[in-house]
Design an enzyme around this catalytic site. Structure first.
Site, PDB file in Angstrom:
ATOM      1  N   GLU A 144       0.848  -1.187   0.000  1.00 36.16           N
ATOM      2  CA  GLU A 144       0.000   0.000   0.000  1.00 36.16           C
ATOM      3  C   GLU A 144       0.882   1.235   0.000  1.00 36.16           C
ATOM      4  O   GLU A 144       1.980   1.239   0.550  1.00 36.16           O
ATOM      5  CB  GLU A 144      -0.947   0.000   1.205  1.00 36.16           C
ATOM      6  CG  GLU A 144      -1.990  -1.109   1.144  1.00 36.16           C
ATOM      7  CD  GLU A 144      -3.120  -0.903   2.127  1.00 36.16           C
ATOM      8  OE1 GLU A 144      -3.075   0.096   2.881  1.00 36.16           O
ATOM      9  OE2 GLU A 144      -4.041  -1.739   2.151  1.00 36.16           O
ATOM     10  N   ASP A 201     -19.996  -9.456  -5.607  1.00 36.46           N
ATOM     11  CA  ASP A 201     -19.721  -8.792  -4.332  1.00 36.46           C
ATOM     12  C   ASP A 201     -19.009  -7.453  -4.535  1.00 36.46           C
ATOM     13  O   ASP A 201     -19.187  -6.521  -3.744  1.00 36.46           O
ATOM     14  CB  ASP A 201     -18.867  -9.702  -3.437  1.00 36.46           C
ATOM     15  CG  ASP A 201     -18.782  -9.190  -2.010  1.00 36.46           C
ATOM     16  OD1 ASP A 201     -19.844  -8.919  -1.416  1.00 36.46           O
ATOM     17  OD2 ASP A 201     -17.656  -9.035  -1.498  1.00 36.46           O
TER      18      ASP A 201
END
Length: 234
Positions: A61, A86
């Protein structure tokens, strides 16, 4: 798996999902390709890197201007199609995506605007996320799937209109048939009662009345009987 094979495998589900949710098929395919390295890295069949419980993975990240490696929990699914469903549910249920204008851009068929809205809403920490998504879409001509879904939706709406027109026409015909049926088998109308009484009390040579059971006759019968009566024939 080659890029085109990956696209061919998930494009039908992405198109169907766009028709159900409004999430552009091009965005779905491009995000799945970017997040899963074209299907090569999708533990738990999670194509979109959606965090949650199911599997624990090592991921990178972009935090405070640098890339860092962390361990995080990610959702898992029975198959890729469950992941696609989803993914759209995740976007729909998180207000920040709607607030960022993601669904407005999808409605406008603007995949670039939708990609920027995803980044603005914080879908990923990568500062180049939107640029990468747009690059994948344009280099693989994924916008064709947006048009495919839109065309199918238009055809469905057109068919719905045609069906409604047929139903309206059928209702008109049913009403006409009902009106005709009412005229062919109706009780003695008020305006024909005098003629019916006259015909019922006028007897043939064999002693039978001209009419025996007037109820249930047609409109035309009562009209003819009334005309004959008014001419003084009965």
């Amino acid at each position: 798996m080659r890029n085109q094979e990956f696209i061919n495998k998930i494009a039908p589900a992405a198109v169907e999902d766009m028709m159900n949710t409004g999430v552009l098929a091009s965005i779905t395919i491009a995000q799945a390709a970017l997040e899963s390295a074209w299907g090569q890295s999708a533990p738990g069949n999670n194509l979109f890197g959606i965090k949650g419980s199911g599997t624990t993975q090592t991921t990178k990240e972009f935090i405070n201007g640098v890339w860092v490696t962390i361990n995080a929990g990610f959702r898992s699914y029975q198959d890729w199609f469950g992941s696609i469903t989803d993914h759209s549910k995740f976007l729909l249920e998180n207000p920040r995506y709607r607030n960022a204008g993601f669904f407005d851009q999808c409605s406008a068929m603007d995949y670039a605007g939708a990609a920027r809205a995803l980044q603005a809403a914080g879908y990923a920490t990568d500062p180049q996320y939107a640029t990468k998504i747009v690059g994948i879409i344009e280099s693989n001509w994924l916008q064709q799937f947006d048009q495919e879904a839109d065309n199918m939706l238009r055809e469905i709406e057109e068919l719905k209109g045609q069906i409604q027109t047929l139903l309206n026409t059928a209702e008109v015909h049913i009403e006409k048939i009902s009106a005709l049926e009412a005229k062919t088998s109706m009780a003695v109308p008020e305006w024909a009662k005098e003629a019916v009484i006259a015909a019922s009390t006028t007897f043939c040579r064999d002693g039978r009345p001209l009419i025996d059971t007037p109820d249930g006759s047609s409109y035309d019968f009562y009209r003819l009987l009334t005309t004959i009566h008014r001419k003084g024939l009965i």
